[in-house]
Structure formats: C-alpha cells, structure tokens
Design a protein around this motif. Structure first.
Motif, PDB file in Angstrom:
ATOM      1  N   GLY A 296      -9.943  48.045  -9.503  1.00  0.00           N
ATOM      2  CA  GLY A 296      -9.989  49.236 -11.021  1.00  0.00           C
ATOM      3  C   GLY A 296      -8.850  48.950 -12.088  1.00  0.00           C
ATOM      4  O   GLY A 296      -8.570  50.100 -12.690  1.00  0.00           O
ATOM      5  N   VAL A 297      -7.350  48.217 -11.635  1.00  0.00           N
ATOM      6  CA  VAL A 297      -6.701  48.402 -11.959  1.00  0.00           C
ATOM      7  C   VAL A 297      -6.574  47.222 -12.621  1.00  0.00           C
ATOM      8  O   VAL A 297      -7.109  46.087 -13.560  1.00  0.00           O
ATOM      9  CB  VAL A 297      -4.834  47.534 -10.969  1.00  0.00           C
ATOM     10  CG1 VAL A 297      -4.264  47.671 -12.311  1.00  0.00           C
ATOM     11  CG2 VAL A 297      -5.263  48.932  -9.608  1.00  0.00           C
ATOM     12  N   HIS A 298      -6.576  47.995 -14.244  1.00  0.00           N
ATOM     13  CA  HIS A 298      -6.005  47.040 -15.840  1.00  0.00           C
ATOM     14  C   HIS A 298      -4.770  46.028 -15.634  1.00  0.00           C
ATOM     15  O   HIS A 298      -3.494  47.315 -15.514  1.00  0.00           O
ATOM     16  CB  HIS A 298      -6.667  47.902 -16.658  1.00  0.00           C
ATOM     17  CG  HIS A 298      -8.305  48.685 -16.406  1.00  0.00           C
ATOM     18  ND1 HIS A 298      -9.034  47.727 -16.574  1.00  0.00           N
ATOM     19  CD2 HIS A 298      -8.852  49.960 -16.331  1.00  0.00           C
ATOM     20  CE1 HIS A 298     -10.740  48.267 -16.670  1.00  0.00           C
ATOM     21  NE2 HIS A 298     -10.005  49.650 -15.706  1.00  0.00           N
ATOM     22  N   ASP A 299      -4.405  45.263 -16.243  1.00  0.00           N
ATOM     23  CA  ASP A 299      -3.002  44.659 -16.678  1.00  0.00           C
ATOM     24  C   ASP A 299      -2.159  44.579 -15.899  1.00  0.00           C
ATOM     25  O   ASP A 299      -1.255  44.782 -16.089  1.00  0.00           O
ATOM     26  CB  ASP A 299      -2.479  45.242 -18.543  1.00  0.00           C
ATOM     27  CG  ASP A 299      -1.910  44.295 -18.924  1.00  0.00           C
ATOM     28  OD1 ASP A 299      -2.128  43.187 -18.108  1.00  0.00           O
ATOM     29  OD2 ASP A 299      -0.940  45.320 -19.407  1.00  0.00           O
ATOM     30  N   PRO A 300      -2.783  43.952 -14.411  1.00  0.00           N
ATOM     31  CA  PRO A 300      -1.431  44.155 -13.067  1.00  0.00           C
ATOM     32  C   PRO A 300      -0.579  42.998 -14.163  1.00  0.00           C
ATOM     33  O   PRO A 300      -1.155  42.452 -14.761  1.00  0.00           O
ATOM     34  CB  PRO A 300      -2.035  43.766 -12.389  1.00  0.00           C
ATOM     35  CG  PRO A 300      -3.244  43.275 -13.078  1.00  0.00           C
ATOM     36  CD  PRO A 300      -3.704  43.830 -13.890  1.00  0.00           C
ATOM     37  N   GLN A 301       0.523  43.404 -13.584  1.00  0.00           N
ATOM     38  CA  GLN A 301       1.670  41.455 -13.840  1.00  0.00           C
ATOM     39  C   GLN A 301       2.579  41.789 -12.195  1.00  0.00           C
ATOM     40  O   GLN A 301       2.431  42.726 -11.751  1.00  0.00           O
ATOM     41  CB  GLN A 301       2.797  42.292 -14.527  1.00  0.00           C
ATOM     42  CG  GLN A 301       1.920  42.871 -15.647  1.00  0.00           C
ATOM     43  CD  GLN A 301       1.374  41.459 -16.365  1.00  0.00           C
ATOM     44  OE1 GLN A 301       2.240  40.304 -16.754  1.00  0.00           O
ATOM     45  NE2 GLN A 301       0.261  41.817 -17.456  1.00  0.00           N
ATOM     46  N   VAL A 302       1.596  40.429 -11.759  1.00  0.00           N
ATOM     47  CA  VAL A 302       3.197  39.603 -10.898  1.00  0.00           C
ATOM     48  C   VAL A 302       3.442  38.394 -11.530  1.00  0.00           C
ATOM     49  O   VAL A 302       3.240  37.240 -11.888  1.00  0.00           O
ATOM     50  CB  VAL A 302       1.629  39.218  -9.917  1.00  0.00           C
ATOM     51  CG1 VAL A 302       1.579  38.135  -8.248  1.00  0.00           C
ATOM     52  CG2 VAL A 302       0.676  40.392  -9.165  1.00  0.00           C
ATOM     53  N   PHE A 303       4.382  38.109  -9.958  1.00  0.00           N
ATOM     54  CA  PHE A 303       5.450  37.303  -9.906  1.00  0.00           C
ATOM     55  C   PHE A 303       5.841  37.024  -8.835  1.00  0.00           C
ATOM     56  O   PHE A 303       6.493  37.720  -8.254  1.00  0.00           O
ATOM     57  CB  PHE A 303       6.625  37.330 -11.243  1.00  0.00           C
ATOM     58  CG  PHE A 303       7.037  35.853 -10.721  1.00  0.00           C
ATOM     59  CD1 PHE A 303       7.184  34.824 -11.986  1.00  0.00           C
ATOM     60  CD2 PHE A 303       8.995  36.283 -10.605  1.00  0.00           C
ATOM     61  CE1 PHE A 303       8.363  33.912 -11.979  1.00  0.00           C
ATOM     62  CE2 PHE A 303       9.440  35.355 -10.384  1.00  0.00           C
ATOM     63  CZ  PHE A 303       9.075  33.883 -11.513  1.00  0.00           C
ATOM     64  N   ALA A 304       5.157  35.751  -8.558  1.00  0.00           N
ATOM     65  CA  ALA A 304       6.294  34.920  -7.131  1.00  0.00           C
ATOM     66  C   ALA A 304       6.563  34.310  -6.951  1.00  0.00           C
ATOM     67  O   ALA A 304       6.427  32.798  -7.765  1.00  0.00           O
ATOM     68  CB  ALA A 304       4.656  34.296  -6.697  1.00  0.00           C
ATOM     69  N   THR A 305       7.411  33.515  -6.797  1.00  0.00           N
ATOM     70  CA  THR A 305       8.861  32.533  -5.742  1.00  0.00           C
ATOM     71  C   THR A 305       8.479  33.236  -4.929  1.00  0.00           C
ATOM     72  O   THR A 305       8.946  33.168  -3.782  1.00  0.00           O
ATOM     73  CB  THR A 305      10.246  33.695  -6.235  1.00  0.00           C
ATOM     74  OG1 THR A 305      10.691  34.071  -5.473  1.00  0.00           O
ATOM     75  CG2 THR A 305      10.248  33.808  -7.987  1.00  0.00           C
ATOM     76  N   PRO A 306       9.241  31.742  -3.427  1.00  0.00           N
ATOM     77  CA  PRO A 306       9.344  31.268  -2.504  1.00  0.00           C
ATOM     78  C   PRO A 306      10.122  32.431  -1.625  1.00  0.00           C
ATOM     79  O   PRO A 306      10.127  32.663  -0.325  1.00  0.00           O
ATOM     80  CB  PRO A 306       9.890  30.316  -2.208  1.00  0.00           C
ATOM     81  CG  PRO A 306       9.534  28.931  -3.767  1.00  0.00           C
ATOM     82  CD  PRO A 306       9.939  30.187  -4.962  1.00  0.00           C
ATOM     83  N   THR A 307      10.888  33.824  -2.090  1.00  0.00           N
ATOM     84  CA  THR A 307      11.598  34.108  -1.727  1.00  0.00           C
ATOM     85  C   THR A 307      11.142  35.984  -2.299  1.00  0.00           C
ATOM     86  O   THR A 307      11.144  36.594  -1.258  1.00  0.00           O
ATOM     87  CB  THR A 307      12.786  33.961  -1.953  1.00  0.00           C
ATOM     88  OG1 THR A 307      13.948  34.771  -3.369  1.00  0.00           O
ATOM     89  CG2 THR A 307      13.475  32.827  -1.216  1.00  0.00           C
ATOM     90  N   SER A 308      10.079  36.161  -3.224  1.00  0.00           N
ATOM     91  CA  SER A 308      10.224  37.517  -3.535  1.00  0.00           C
ATOM     92  C   SER A 308       8.907  37.248  -3.909  1.00  0.00           C
ATOM     93  O   SER A 308       7.842  36.231  -4.840  1.00  0.00           O
ATOM     94  CB  SER A 308      11.125  37.842  -4.340  1.00  0.00           C
ATOM     95  OG  SER A 308      11.090  37.959  -5.745  1.00  0.00           O
ATOM     96  N   VAL A 309       8.056  38.287  -4.354  1.00  0.00           N
ATOM     97  CA  VAL A 309       6.965  38.775  -4.664  1.00  0.00           C
ATOM     98  C   VAL A 309       7.304  40.070  -6.211  1.00  0.00           C
ATOM     99  O   VAL A 309       7.692  41.213  -4.766  1.00  0.00           O
ATOM    100  CB  VAL A 309       5.547  39.178  -4.077  1.00  0.00           C
ATOM    101  CG1 VAL A 309       4.161  39.259  -4.600  1.00  0.00           C
ATOM    102  CG2 VAL A 309       5.277  38.288  -3.244  1.00  0.00           C
TER     103      VAL A 309
END
Length: 85
Positions: A46-59
């Motif tokens: 139910g969360v609107h407009d989540p933002q995610v960025f993933a790299t091999p060393t962090s999320v």
C-alpha cells in the motif's frame, strides 16, 4: 505520514524490502530484479511512489516522498539462489 502508527508501518515495510533486496544481491540476483522485487513488495503493502536504487554493494530505498529513507550495505555476494528461496 503523520501519526506514529503509519510511521511504524512504513518502517516495517522498509525493513522487509531492504532485507529482501540484500538477500537477493547476496544470492547473485541482477540489480533490476532486486529493484523490481522491492518495488512490488512496497506497492503491494500500500505504499505509493516508493523509490529504490540497488548496486552490488548497497540497496537504497525511500518511502513517503523521501521522508523515510535507508541504506542497507551488502557485504557478501555469491551465486546462491537457495538463499533467496
């Protein structure tokens, strides 16, 4: 996100998403799959407009327009899809 109940709920969603993302990266998943999974989990919660960025060393994930953000470090990586299961 004004009351404490909503803040706690958003923190729990953020925790689940970051754990899932970290486990996926540790198990060898591609970054686009990690991001997609985290977005699906948060949207289904139910969360609107989540933002995610993933790299091999962090999320990195942000909810509620950036009011709640967190970074999860990934210290180990290998190919182990049973870890994700």
């Amino acid at each position: 996100m004004s009351d404490k109940k909503n803040i706690k709920y958003y923190q729990e969603v953020l925790d689940v998403c970051l754990i899932a993302g970290r486990l996926m990266i540790e198990g060898g998943s591609e970054m686009y799959r990690v991001e997609d999974t985290m977005l699906r989990i948060s949207r289904n919660a139910g969360v609107h407009d989540p933002q995610v960025f993933a790299t091999p060393t962090s999320v990195i994930m942000s909810l509620d327009g950036g009011d709640l953000s967190r970074i999860e470090r990934v210290k180990e990586r290998n190919i182990n899809l049973e870890l994700v299961d």
